[in-house]
Each structure stands twice: as structure tokens, then as C-alpha cells.
Design a protein around this motif. Structure first.
Motif, PDB file in Angstrom:
ATOM      1  N   ALA A 126       8.236   5.929   1.332  1.00 34.62           N
ATOM      2  CA  ALA A 126       7.349   4.809   1.507  1.00 34.62           C
ATOM      3  C   ALA A 126       8.063   3.495   0.589  1.00 34.62           C
ATOM      4  N   ARG A 127       7.601   2.414   1.319  1.00 38.34           N
ATOM      5  CA  ARG A 127       7.950   1.217   0.620  1.00 38.34           C
ATOM      6  C   ARG A 127       6.945   1.052  -0.768  1.00 38.34           C
ATOM      7  N   PRO A 128       7.505   0.855  -1.824  1.00 37.92           N
ATOM      8  CA  PRO A 128       6.759   0.891  -2.977  1.00 37.92           C
ATOM      9  C   PRO A 128       6.313  -0.735  -3.019  1.00 37.92           C
ATOM     10  N   TRP A 129       5.487  -0.525  -4.141  1.00 38.07           N
ATOM     11  CA  TRP A 129       4.646  -1.722  -4.809  1.00 38.07           C
ATOM     12  C   TRP A 129       5.634  -2.309  -5.660  1.00 38.07           C
ATOM     13  N   VAL A 130       6.272  -3.561  -5.481  1.00 39.58           N
ATOM     14  CA  VAL A 130       7.408  -4.142  -6.187  1.00 39.58           C
ATOM     15  C   VAL A 130       6.819  -4.934  -7.242  1.00 39.58           C
ATOM     16  N   ALA A 131       5.633  -5.488  -7.238  1.00 41.32           N
ATOM     17  CA  ALA A 131       5.314  -6.226  -8.215  1.00 41.32           C
ATOM     18  C   ALA A 131       4.629  -5.272  -9.623  1.00 41.32           C
ATOM     19  N   ASP A 132       4.257  -5.877 -10.820  1.00 40.74           N
ATOM     20  CA  ASP A 132       3.813  -4.997 -11.840  1.00 40.74           C
ATOM     21  C   ASP A 132       2.579  -4.317 -11.535  1.00 40.74           C
ATOM     22  N   PRO A 134      -0.481  -0.749 -12.941  1.00 42.65           N
ATOM     23  CA  PRO A 134      -0.776  -0.125 -13.784  1.00 42.65           C
ATOM     24  C   PRO A 134       0.094   1.247 -13.756  1.00 42.65           C
ATOM     25  N   ARG A 135       0.151   1.915 -14.599  1.00 44.06           N
ATOM     26  CA  ARG A 135       1.046   3.336 -14.753  1.00 44.06           C
ATOM     27  C   ARG A 135       0.309   4.485 -14.004  1.00 44.06           C
ATOM     28  N   ARG A 136      -0.990   4.500 -13.975  1.00 42.70           N
ATOM     29  CA  ARG A 136      -1.868   5.525 -13.452  1.00 42.70           C
ATOM     30  C   ARG A 136      -2.853   5.018 -12.261  1.00 42.70           C
ATOM     31  N   GLY A 137      -2.924   5.832 -11.185  1.00 44.39           N
ATOM     32  CA  GLY A 137      -3.951   5.734 -10.104  1.00 44.39           C
ATOM     33  C   GLY A 137      -3.456   4.944  -9.111  1.00 44.39           C
ATOM     34  N   VAL A 138      -1.982   4.613  -8.897  1.00 43.32           N
ATOM     35  CA  VAL A 138      -1.225   3.891  -7.909  1.00 43.32           C
ATOM     36  C   VAL A 138      -0.371   4.902  -7.136  1.00 43.32           C
ATOM     37  N   HIS A 139      -0.747   5.173  -5.857  1.00 42.06           N
ATOM     38  CA  HIS A 139       0.030   6.075  -5.203  1.00 42.06           C
ATOM     39  C   HIS A 139       0.534   5.538  -3.936  1.00 42.06           C
ATOM     40  N   LEU A 161      -8.806   1.989  -2.820  1.00 37.90           N
ATOM     41  CA  LEU A 161      -8.246   0.714  -2.260  1.00 37.90           C
ATOM     42  C   LEU A 161      -7.172   1.207  -1.425  1.00 37.90           C
ATOM     43  N   ILE A 162      -6.909   0.883  -0.204  1.00 43.73           N
ATOM     44  CA  ILE A 162      -5.809   0.843   0.653  1.00 43.73           C
ATOM     45  C   ILE A 162      -5.131  -0.479   0.795  1.00 43.73           C
ATOM     46  N   ALA A 163      -3.906  -0.427   0.450  1.00 47.54           N
ATOM     47  CA  ALA A 163      -2.990  -1.802   0.907  1.00 47.54           C
ATOM     48  C   ALA A 163      -2.171  -1.290   1.935  1.00 47.54           C
ATOM     49  N   GLY A 164      -2.677  -1.887   3.193  1.00 52.92           N
ATOM     50  CA  GLY A 164      -1.949  -1.620   4.472  1.00 52.92           C
ATOM     51  C   GLY A 164      -2.855  -0.814   5.520  1.00 52.92           C
ATOM     52  N   ALA A 165      -3.223  -1.530   6.579  1.00 53.77           N
ATOM     53  CA  ALA A 165      -3.864  -0.909   7.806  1.00 53.77           C
ATOM     54  C   ALA A 165      -3.225  -0.583   8.818  1.00 53.77           C
ATOM     55  N   SER A 245     -12.093 -10.351  -5.471  1.00 55.23           N
ATOM     56  CA  SER A 245     -11.309  -9.001  -6.079  1.00 55.23           C
ATOM     57  C   SER A 245     -12.318  -7.787  -5.807  1.00 55.23           C
ATOM     58  N   VAL A 246     -11.547  -6.613  -5.864  1.00 55.24           N
ATOM     59  CA  VAL A 246     -11.991  -5.202  -5.514  1.00 55.24           C
ATOM     60  C   VAL A 246     -12.040  -4.289  -6.507  1.00 55.24           C
ATOM     61  N   ALA A 247     -12.872  -3.468  -6.770  1.00 57.15           N
ATOM     62  CA  ALA A 247     -12.833  -2.658  -7.783  1.00 57.15           C
ATOM     63  C   ALA A 247     -12.173  -1.083  -7.171  1.00 57.15           C
ATOM     64  N   ALA A 248     -11.256  -0.548  -7.799  1.00 53.23           N
ATOM     65  CA  ALA A 248     -10.955   0.789  -7.195  1.00 53.23           C
ATOM     66  C   ALA A 248     -10.259   1.755  -8.514  1.00 53.23           C
ATOM     67  N   GLY A 249     -10.890   2.782  -8.397  1.00 56.40           N
ATOM     68  CA  GLY A 249     -10.361   3.819  -9.332  1.00 56.40           C
ATOM     69  C   GLY A 249      -8.854   4.689  -8.741  1.00 56.40           C
ATOM     70  N   THR A 250      -8.469   4.457  -7.418  1.00 59.10           N
ATOM     71  CA  THR A 250      -7.333   4.780  -6.864  1.00 59.10           C
ATOM     72  C   THR A 250      -6.877   3.659  -5.816  1.00 59.10           C
ATOM     73  N   VAL A 251      -5.452   3.606  -5.918  1.00 55.11           N
ATOM     74  CA  VAL A 251      -4.908   2.609  -4.944  1.00 55.11           C
ATOM     75  C   VAL A 251      -3.853   3.309  -4.343  1.00 55.11           C
ATOM     76  N   VAL A 252      -3.797   3.172  -3.116  1.00 56.47           N
ATOM     77  CA  VAL A 252      -2.819   3.662  -2.108  1.00 56.47           C
ATOM     78  C   VAL A 252      -2.102   2.447  -1.598  1.00 56.47           C
ATOM     79  N   VAL A 253      -0.336   2.417  -1.806  1.00 55.03           N
ATOM     80  CA  VAL A 253       0.084   1.559  -1.219  1.00 55.03           C
ATOM     81  C   VAL A 253       0.798   1.986   0.127  1.00 55.03           C
ATOM     82  N   ALA A 254       0.490   1.404   1.261  1.00 59.12           N
ATOM     83  CA  ALA A 254       0.455   1.972   2.584  1.00 59.12           C
ATOM     84  C   ALA A 254       1.155   0.810   3.363  1.00 59.12           C
TER      85      ALA A 254
END
Length: 429
Positions: A126-132, A134-139, A161-165, A245-254
Motif C-alpha cells: 500500500a502506498r503510505p502516507w508520506v507526511a507527518d 499521528p501514531r495511532r488510528g492511521v491505517h 475518514l478514507i483518503a482516496g476513492a 476540516s473533517v473529524a475522524a477517529g480512524t483514517v484509512v490511506v487508500a
């Protein structure tokens, strides 16, 4: 970690005897397992070793972005059949280097494994999130451990929150909404899937997601992921490029996948968004010549297709991994009688009870013919043409039509495998 050897009667194979170093398959997922099975079915009786960087036995990946996320976390349901392979398994170990001249694979624990033949089937990551972040909750989602972690996060019920449709992003969104998880889906394109299938398909997919309650934010992108900043360093949301801005407890980088070729750096193989192979799945050097005894298959292989000369294709689809592995195995065993790999690419996705099926290469089209489009009836039938030639199709809940398109595209490839695109043909219902 080396798994137990599956013992059984060995017969002399066409490439090597049972006493030689044998064939190594690097990559213990779908393409690697199918290549191993094809080697056995075509008479190879020598030593066969599969190397995989995951500790899990091989499993099917498509369910990971669908029912596995919100259903029982029983990976055994998705295990690949291994009966009869008579193979050595080296799991939990990653390939680190390849010496193609000596045909030696070096693992991350320092082990060097010589072989007489090599199948490269390391897939993609999977292509990772390259910027800074948080340590937890980003998948990201690629393997079984990823799916288990994401499934546990979704069970908490917090906003997602899903980044990438793209395909994976929309499948995860559909699975999450089926579990009543609030979903925001963000993509820089004007609509989901528009780059691959055009405006008509994108409008259909967009409507499905909006009707399911997805907060779809298109034409913008995630600029930054935000955290709570209290030491827990858990994600709390994202800042978008449109200033919202968007609130999210879980983020998926897709954001797509990257072929896993890092271990091949310095090997002399041609690496260009994948391992370059010829029409017979033989790995190529940087000078364009093929390397004897080395083939590649699946997501990691970039192969020539007659309709995209020069550029080549990498396809992260289930059918490509299966079909290309068969050809690669045959080429390795019978190098003097290779068979060209000329498939009709195919893809499927199930979302909200809608079964999408695609064949061919719709992204090549300059014209789209809408034969059926009804979000109310959840049916879609799009034919894609370039210079009057059928190059692909996308259907929803119209499997019979997909089969007809596939047959026509296969016939066109068989008639003019190295020529220009075929003349226009009409699919039947």
C-alpha cells in the motif's frame, strides 16, 4: 521461519531433479501459490520453496476490503488451497537481495538460497502516507494484519475518514456503511473512479455512496492529519485542501499500491513501476535482454500488452495474478516453447449489493456508449471504444453482458495480437 516440508512422491521434472536446489518462488500470496501449483501440474518434480514476508499461511486478499472488515475475523475462510504442492515454506522472512548471475536469493536474516529457477511474485504494498501523521488510528490496507487492525477500529463505531476513492477506498466505505459506521470519503478527482471509467460510471458510483450516507468530498484532498496532542497521539481528523476540516477517529490511506521491487535494487533487472518482463513473463535486464531462469507474475510484473505498446501494464487484479502465474510457470519449465501472455484484463468489485464487472482497458477509450444506466434498478452497461474499436466494458449487475464483451475482446486479441486495435464490434445482451 521455515514451515514443515510437505512430503510426497517426487518424480523427475523437466527443469531439474529432486536433488538439485530447485525452484524458489519469492512471494507466498496468490500469484506465487498459483505459479507453484502450475509448476507441479506441468510435471515439475524437483524441490520447490516458497518465501513470504508474512507469517500467515497464504490467503485470498480481495475479501480484506469487503466482508472481512465487518464480519467474523476468520482468516481460514479465505485461505488458499495448498494440498499437493509438496513445498518448503519460508514464512516471516523477506527477500532482501537477488544475484541473478548466480541465481541466489538473500533473505533478511542473512540466509542465501541458491536456485535453478526463480519466480518473482512479491506483489505490491500500500502506498503510505508520506507526511507527518499521528501514531495511532492511521491505517493502510494490504494484508491480513492490516485488515484485522482496521476491523477492530471500525468495531469501535467512531467516524471513519478514507483518503482516496479508488477501488479499495470505495470498497472500504461500503463495508463500513454496512456496519453503520459514519464515513467521509475524500478524493482529489471530481468523482470516484472517473479516471479509470469516465463520467458516466463515476456518476453511478457517486450516487450509490451518497445514497448510502457517505459524506463524499471530491475535488479536494487531505492536506494534513491531525492528532489529539495529549501524548496519546491518536488521530482526530484531517485538514483538506479546500480549507475545510473533517473529524475522524480512524483514517484509512487508500492512495493506491506500489510494486514491491525494493529487494531487486542493484540486481540489474529493469525496474519501472514493477519488474519489466517480456511477453512470456521473462524478467528483463536494463538492456532489454531477458534473464535465463527468472520469471515474474502478478502485481509486481510490468508486461507488454499489444494495445499499449511501449508503456506496458501492471495490474493489481485477482485474475491477472492467476493467469500470469500460469504463463510464467510454463515459461520457466519449457523455455524453448514459451506461450505469450495475452489476457483480457478483468476486474470486479461488490458494493452495496451491486456487482461491478469490468473487462478490457476502458481507460484507453475516447468514446463511451451508455447502453444501460439506472441507479434506481442498480444496473449499468457501458461499452468503451477507441477509434471505433471496442477496448473495454463496465457493467453492474449484468454479468451475462460482461461475458459477451470479454469473448469479443479475446477474439480481437487472438486475431491481431500485435497489430492495431480491432474494428468496432457490438456486444449482445
Amino acid at each position: 521461519m521455515t514451515g514443515p516440508r510437505m512430503t510426497g512422491p517426487l518424480t523427475s521434472g523437466p527443469l531439474t531433479s529432486a536433488t538439485g536446489p530447485g525452484i524458489i518462488v519469492v512471494g507466498a500470496s496468490l500469484a506465487g501459490v498459483r505459479a507453484a501449483r502450475a509448476l507441479r501440474e506441468r510435471g515439475y518434480g524437483g524441490r520447490l520453496t516458497l518465501v513470504g514476508d508474512e507469517r500467515h499461511p497464504p490467503y485470498d486478499r480481495p475479501p480484506l476490503s469487503k466482508e472481512f472488515l465487518t464480519g467474523p475475523a476468520d482468516a481460514e475462510r479465505f485461505g488458499l488451497p495448498l494440498d499437493g504442492l509438496e513445498a518448503d515454506w519460508v514464512l516471516g522472512r523477506a527477500a532482501e537481495r537477488l544475484d541473478p548471475r548466480r541465481l541466489v536469493v538473500a533473505l533478511d536474516d542473512g540466509t542465501e538460497m541458491p536456485c535453478e529457477g526463480l519466480v518473482i511474485a512479491t506483489g505490491s504494498r500500500a502506498r503510505p502516507w508520506v507526511a507527518d501523521a499521528p501514531r495511532r488510528g492511521v491505517h493502510t490496507l494490504r494484508g491480513l494484519d492490516d485488515a484485522r487492525a482496521l476491523g477492530a477500529a471500525l468495531a469501535g463505531g467512531g467516524p471513519l475518514l478514507i483518503a482516496g476513492a479508488g477501488f479499495v477506498g470505495t470498497e472500504i466505505a461500503a463495508a463500513a456503511r454496512a456496519a453503520d459506521v459514519p464515513v467521509t470519503l475524500v478524493d482529489k478527482a471530481a468523482r470516484p473512479w472517473i479516471g479509470r471509467f469516465g463520467a458516466e460510471a463515476a456518476a453511478f458510483v457517486e450516487r450509490l455512496h451518497r445514497d448510502a450516507g457517505v459524506d463524499l468530498r471530491c475535488g479536494t484532498r487531505v492536506e494534513a492529519l491531525t492528532g489529539d496532542g495529549d501524548g496519546d497521539d491518536r488521530v482526530t481528523g484531517a485538514e483538506l485542501s479546500d480549507g475545510t476540516s473533517v473529524a475522524a477517529g480512524t483514517v484509512v490511506v487508500a492512495l493506491g499500491a506500489v510494486p514491491s521491487t525494493g529487494w531487486l535494487a542493484g540486481s540489474g533487472l529493469a525496474l519501472d513501476q514493477g519488474v519489466r518482463v517480456d511477453a512470456y513473463c521473462r524478467a528483463l535486464r536494463t538492456d532489454g535482454t531477458h534473464v535465463p531462469g527468472i520469471v515474474a507474475a502478478g502485481d509486481v510484473a510490468r508486461w507488454p500488452h499489444p494495445w499499449v505498446p511501449g508503456r506496458g501494464l501492471t495490474l493489481g487484479h485477482w485474475s491477472n495474478a492467476v493467469e500470469q502465474a500460469e504463463v510464467a510457470a510454463r515459461t520457466l519449465l519449457f523455455p524453448q516453447e514459451p506461450t505469450a501472455y495475452r489476457p483480457v484484463p478483468s476486474f470486479w468489485s461488490d458494493q452495496y449489493g451491486v456487482k461491478f464487472r469490468s473487462v478490457g482497458l476502458p481507460e484507453l477509450a475516447d468514446t463511451v456508449e451508455v447502453r444501460e444506466q439506472s441507479t434506481e434498478r442498480r444496473r449499468l452497461d457501458l461499452a468503451y471504444y477507441r477509434d471505433g474499436a471496442l477496448v473495454g466494458a463496465l457493467t453492474a449487475n449484468r454479468a451475462a453482458r460482461t461475458a459477451s464483451y470479454q469473448a469479443q475482446l479475446a477474439a480481437a486479441l487472438a486475431l491481431a495480437p500485435d497489430g492495431p486495435l480491432p474494428g468496432r464490434q457490438a456486444a449482445t445482451s
